[in-house]
Motif scaffolding. Structure first.
Motif, mmCIF file in Angstrom:
data_model
loop_
_atom_site.group_PDB
_atom_site.id
_atom_site.type_symbol
_atom_site.label_atom_id
_atom_site.label_comp_id
_atom_site.label_asym_id
_atom_site.label_seq_id
_atom_site.Cartn_x
_atom_site.Cartn_y
_atom_site.Cartn_z
ATOM 1 N N GLU A 558 0.694 -1.170 0.041
ATOM 2 C CA GLU A 558 -0.064 -0.022 0.072
ATOM 3 C C GLU A 558 0.687 1.367 0.169
ATOM 4 O OE1 GLU A 558 -3.539 2.209 2.563
ATOM 5 O OE2 GLU A 558 -2.399 0.514 3.485
ATOM 6 N N LYS A 559 1.916 1.126 0.953
ATOM 7 C CA LYS A 559 2.880 2.374 0.785
ATOM 8 C C LYS A 559 3.605 2.609 -0.345
ATOM 9 C CE LYS A 559 6.501 4.487 3.237
ATOM 10 N NZ LYS A 559 7.312 4.611 2.126
ATOM 11 N N ALA A 560 4.003 1.393 -1.254
ATOM 12 C CA ALA A 560 4.690 1.635 -2.150
ATOM 13 C C ALA A 560 3.750 2.212 -3.457
ATOM 14 C CB ALA A 560 5.440 0.396 -2.586
ATOM 15 N N LEU A 621 13.344 7.977 -3.837
ATOM 16 C CA LEU A 621 14.070 6.872 -4.052
ATOM 17 C C LEU A 621 13.403 5.709 -4.436
ATOM 18 C CD1 LEU A 621 16.227 7.084 -0.668
ATOM 19 C CD2 LEU A 621 16.691 8.044 -2.993
ATOM 20 N N GLY A 622 11.975 5.884 -4.443
ATOM 21 C CA GLY A 622 11.106 4.674 -4.715
ATOM 22 C C GLY A 622 10.546 3.859 -3.669
ATOM 23 N N SER A 623 10.239 2.794 -3.828
ATOM 24 C CA SER A 623 9.501 1.636 -2.531
ATOM 25 C C SER A 623 10.806 1.153 -2.074
ATOM 26 C CB SER A 623 8.667 0.809 -3.435
ATOM 27 O OG SER A 623 9.472 -0.106 -4.204
ATOM 28 N N LEU A 624 10.894 0.744 -0.932
ATOM 29 C CA LEU A 624 11.784 0.337 0.043
ATOM 30 C C LEU A 624 11.743 -1.085 -0.579
ATOM 31 C CD1 LEU A 624 13.803 0.331 2.432
ATOM 32 C CD2 LEU A 624 11.850 -0.317 3.876
ATOM 33 N N PHE A 625 12.986 -1.615 -0.873
ATOM 34 C CA PHE A 625 13.307 -3.012 -1.189
ATOM 35 C C PHE A 625 13.430 -3.964 0.136
ATOM 36 C CE2 PHE A 625 16.134 -6.568 -2.294
ATOM 37 C CZ PHE A 625 15.369 -7.067 -3.287
ATOM 38 N N LYS A 626 14.230 -3.654 1.039
ATOM 39 C CA LYS A 626 14.649 -4.423 2.060
ATOM 40 C C LYS A 626 15.288 -3.647 3.353
ATOM 41 C CE LYS A 626 17.551 -8.279 3.359
ATOM 42 N NZ LYS A 626 18.609 -9.284 2.779
#
Length: 864
Positions: A558-560, A621-626
């Motif tokens: 949802e956040k991404a 930066l876009g969505s957090l990957f990890k």
């Protein structure tokens, strides 16, 4: 006398709660009676009781209402009635958090606190400390010190308990009362001694050396209070946990000595501490013997304590508890169902394989007599038994199936289903039996969520069974008979059979065609969707969209999506960039609990999402990957503690340095980190921590851009903490005048490795097919000689370097590592390694396949 009896009978007949239907408005109107002179103490006590009842039932008082009630209550200070005065103190305490200008009663409370009436003094101290803020406390500090050493135990205990409460808001002030509290430890009153030890220990909780001195000194003295001794045992046990060297032996001896105390409370506390020590190897026999005696006690509380602690001990030392089997079997018929449940679960955890059938017969009648809450505990114990004795799966599955047919709520039925599902997943021999029981259950299942979950399992495991066609009838029955959500789940399960079993595909197409006429949109859409994919005949497409579909974390998804719509709405959204939803695994050391609690489970990415949102421009930066597991960059006992978290994005990494200042006489300002990066990295921005006060964590963020070439992303970083130091008053925290001085603190080096940049998982059951399907992808392979002599240790080291879980290791004589994952940016990767013993150590052949050849080469470089 007759009239008294009649009133008493009327009182008994009425029953119920006399305050049940109170109206707040009426009660507040009644409180105006306090303004009259003289007052009726009995009537006033009744009105105050009503006010307290409403407050404790959660009734919301506005600030004006609370203020009016508070000042009306203060008018009652004119009364000399003891009971009324004590009720006034209680009411003042409860209303002080809601009302305004409560500080006005400070003088009246101070007068009562220092007066000659002991019945007033203790209650006045509690009320005064609850309404006085930290700036006003210094005015009553002298009185508090006197009260702590007062001869009246009620007054002394009230002052000490108030000091304990104040330690959370004014710790430095309370620390100055430690000398008086130490004197009170030797009091003959049990509660005073206990509360005094609590104050002294609390004032030293951040000073390990002072705590060691305190425990060492008190362990040699004769403390009369059993409550204080229990607290001292806990402090000693904590010191043993923190230091497992020989220096901790005196504390263990002190705890063992307490096993011979005359107080049952102290004996139990000592036994409980010994069996829960994790870091020290020791003889558990004395503690277990004490708990065994408790199991045979005539007191239900001691039986419960003994059974509960033995149940916890089975997780770590089942052999030590096995000696208590006879005593525990006697408790199965105990009138206290909590005790009986603990006895049953302990016997299930410690019993031998030969005794399983006998235990099942013993508890079959017992289970029908207990509530769902206790049944769930038994079911979880049987679940662990299934893992321990896989050859007993037939009898255990039959017993669970019998419980599944009994009456019960959703949580109880879900616990049984979980146990059978775990049995199916962990024991291949039990798959057919377990699935058959679940198929029978969903025929009459009234819980939609549970039916959906079982259908999902049938879709996943049914096609892999020897006779997959037998399960299709049960699944399709749900399409005919059940509600919309269940029908939709059944369609998805049916599609799994068509995707994995080509011989069943013609029949599956017919079923899906029928489902396309369903009344529910969701059912029709799924049927059309799966039919279209199956009709293509493209095995890769079928695998990606039916068989092995990734499940992203819903919160982070949802956040991404929100971030994507806010920053790059015209670009396609990459679903692979969102962390997947990890399945929650059972703890390695399960603890038997009677009260079933469901803690809120959050991923590490969710925990730090809010902190990352404070970085300017983070959405770009876009969505957090990890987010990787934090690592310590300082020793535990240093003056500044720093740990590092790496938040990985597709092209950037955010380094979060969590800092803690452990010096109470310093304030750090303008805290930032100076990095020494590999030449290919570029620092984009640094967000310093403006102020770091004593014992409150703060974070420094550094945003770094990854190198363009993946192979250049491996490297070491140097770090130095830099800040401005300002001296401050340790008691108040107020900084000294002046600009302070600049200082720095070196941190340990840290690595950016392959495991930081990949979301990895162990190989699935159809690993060979998955590996073969990727045969056309670029492959990188090489042979390595590893420094470890043991193959198991070598395999674990390789998994650690590649970020793979230890579950990826298979085989005995020849170890094989099977795994894969998603690299930052979305590139999938598969890894296969074979390890064999050789004369020079351990030899490993490692191969990696990925659509991006540089990702495959990076995995080899991480090991080399």
């Amino acid at each position: 006398m007759s009239s008294f009896k009649r009133d008493k009978k009327e009182e008994e007949d009425s029953g119920g709660n006399p305050y049940q239907n109170l109206d707040k408005t009426i009660v507040l109107q009644e409180s105006r009676y306090f303004n009259q002179t003289p007052v009726n103490p009995r009537k006033c006590c009744l009105i105050l009781t009503k006010v307290l009842y409403l407050l404790n039932q959660g009734e919301k008082f506005t600030t004006q209402e609370a203020t009016e009630a508070f000042f009306a209550t203060t008018k009652l200070f004119q009364s000399k009635d003891v009971m009324l005065r004590r009720m006034v103190y209680l009411c003042i305490k409860e209303l002080s958090n809601l009302a305004q200008d409560v500080i006005i009663v400070t003088s009246s409370l101070t007068k009562d606190m220092t007066g000659k009436e002991d019945l007033y003094r203790a209650a006045a101290i509690r009320a005064l400390c609850s309404i006085t803020d930290s700036t006003m406390l210094q005015a009553i500090e002298r009185y508090m010190k006197q009260a702590i050493v007062d001869k009246n135990p009620a007054v002394s205990s009230a002052a000490l308990v108030s000091a304990l409460h104040l330690s959370s808001t004014a710790p430095d002030l309370v620390r100055r009362w430690a000398n008086e509290a130490q004197e009170a430890i030797t009091s003959d009153n049990a509660m005073v001694s206990y509360h005094a030890l609590g104050v002294v220990a609390g004032s030293r909780r951040n000073d390990k050396l002072s705590t060691v001195k305190l425990v060492t000194r008190l362990a040699k003295t004769n403390i009369k209070s059993p409550y204080a001794l229990c607290l001292l045992i806990r402090l000693a046990a904590q010191l043993v946990e923190d230091d497992d060297s020989e220096a901790s032996q005196p504390y263990i001896e002190f705890i063992e000595c307490c096993l011979r105390h005359k107080s049952e409370m102290v004996i139990y506390e000592a036994a409980h501490a010994l069996v829960n020590l994790r870091k020290t190897a020791r003889d558990l026999a004395p503690a277990v013997s004490v708990l065994q005696l408790f199991c045979g006690s005539s007191k239900a509380s001691l039986r419960l304590a003994g059974a509960r602690t033995l149940a916890r001990l089975t997780a770590k030392h089942p052999t030590a508890v096995a000696a208590c089997a006879v005593d525990l079997e006697n408790l199965i018929s105990d009138s206290n169902r909590s005790v009986a449940t603990l006895a049953v679960t302990t016997l299930l955890a410690t019993g031998a394989e030969s005794s399983v059938d006998r235990l099942m017969k013993q508890i079959s009648s017992f289970v029908s007599e207990i509530s769902d809450e206790f049944k769930i505990v038994v079911v979880r114990a049987i679940r662990r038994l299934c893992t321990k004795f896989p050859r007993k799966h037939q009898s255990l599955a039959a017993f669970l199936a019998g419980m599944l047919r009994d009456e019960g709520g959703l949580e109880y039925k879900a616990a049984i289903a979980d146990a059978i599902i775990a049995l199916v997943e962990e024991n291949p021999d039990a798959k057919e039996t377990g699935l058959a029981h679940l198929c029978e259950f969903i025929e009459d299942c009234e819980h939609t969520a549970l039916a959906v979950r079982i259908l999902h399992l049938l879709g996943r495991e049914g096609p892999k069974s020897r006779q997959p066609s037998r399960y299709i009838r049960f699944i399709y029955n749900r399409v005919i008979l059940e509600s919309g959500p269940v029908r939709a789940a059944a369609v998805s399960a049916v599609a799994q059979f068509g995707a994995q079993r080509p011989e069943l595909l013609p029949n599956i197409r017919v079923l899906l065609a029928r489902c396309q006429l369903d009344d529910e949109d969701e059912v029709r859409d799924r049927a059309i969707y799966y039919s279209a994919i199956l009709d293509t005949g493209d095995q890769q497409l079928i695998n990606d969209y039916i068989v092995d579909v990734p499940k992203p974390n819903p919160v982070l998804l949802e956040k991404a999506l929100r971030d994507h719509l806010a920053t790059r709405p015209d670009e396609p959204f990459d679903l692979m960039s969102v962390p997947s939803e990890e399945e929650l695994k059972e703890s390695k050391e399960p603890i038997v609990e009677i009260e079933v609690r469901k803690p809120v489970q959050m991923s590490i990415e969710e925990i730090y999402t809010e902190q990352l949102s404070k970085i300017p421009g983070i959405e770009r930066l876009g969505s957090l990957f990890k987010t990787n597991v934090p690592i310590d960059l300082t020793e535990a006992e240093t003056e500044y503690r720093v740990r590092l978290l790496k938040h990985v994005y597709a092209r950037h990494v955010v380094l979060q340095f969590e800092c803690v200042n452990t010096l109470s006489d310093q304030i750090l300002e303008q805290v930032h980190v100076r990095l020494e990066c590999p030449p290919e990295y570029e620092i984009k921005s640094i967000v310093p921590c403006q102020k770091l006060v004593y014992d409150k964590p703060g974070s420094v963020f550094v945003v770094i851009e990854y190198p363009c070439a993946f192979l250049d992303s491996l490297g070491s970083f140097g770090a130095t903490l830099e800040f401005v130091v300002k001296d401050c008053d340790p008691t108040t925290g107020a900084p000294d005048p002046g600009e302070g001085y600049a200082d720095s603190y070196p941190l340990e080096e840290f690595e950016m490795g392959c495991s930081d940049q990949i979301r990895a998982r162990a190989g699935v059951e159809d690993w060979e097919q998955t590996w073969d399907r990727a045969a056309n992808a670029p492959e990188a392979s090489d042979t390595f000689v590893l420094p470890q002599n043991d193959m198991g240790e070598a395999a674990k080291a390789v998994c650690e370097h590649l970020g793979l879980p230890k579950g990826a290791i298979t085989g005995e004589a020849v170890k094989e590592i099977r795994g894969g994952g998603i690299f930052r940016g979305g590139a999938p990767v598969l890894v296969r390694a074979r390890l064999a013993a050789s004369s020079g150590g351990v030899t490993m052949k490692l191969a990696a396949r990925s659509p991006r050849e540089d990702v495959a080469q990076l995995l080899l470089a991480a090991v080399g």
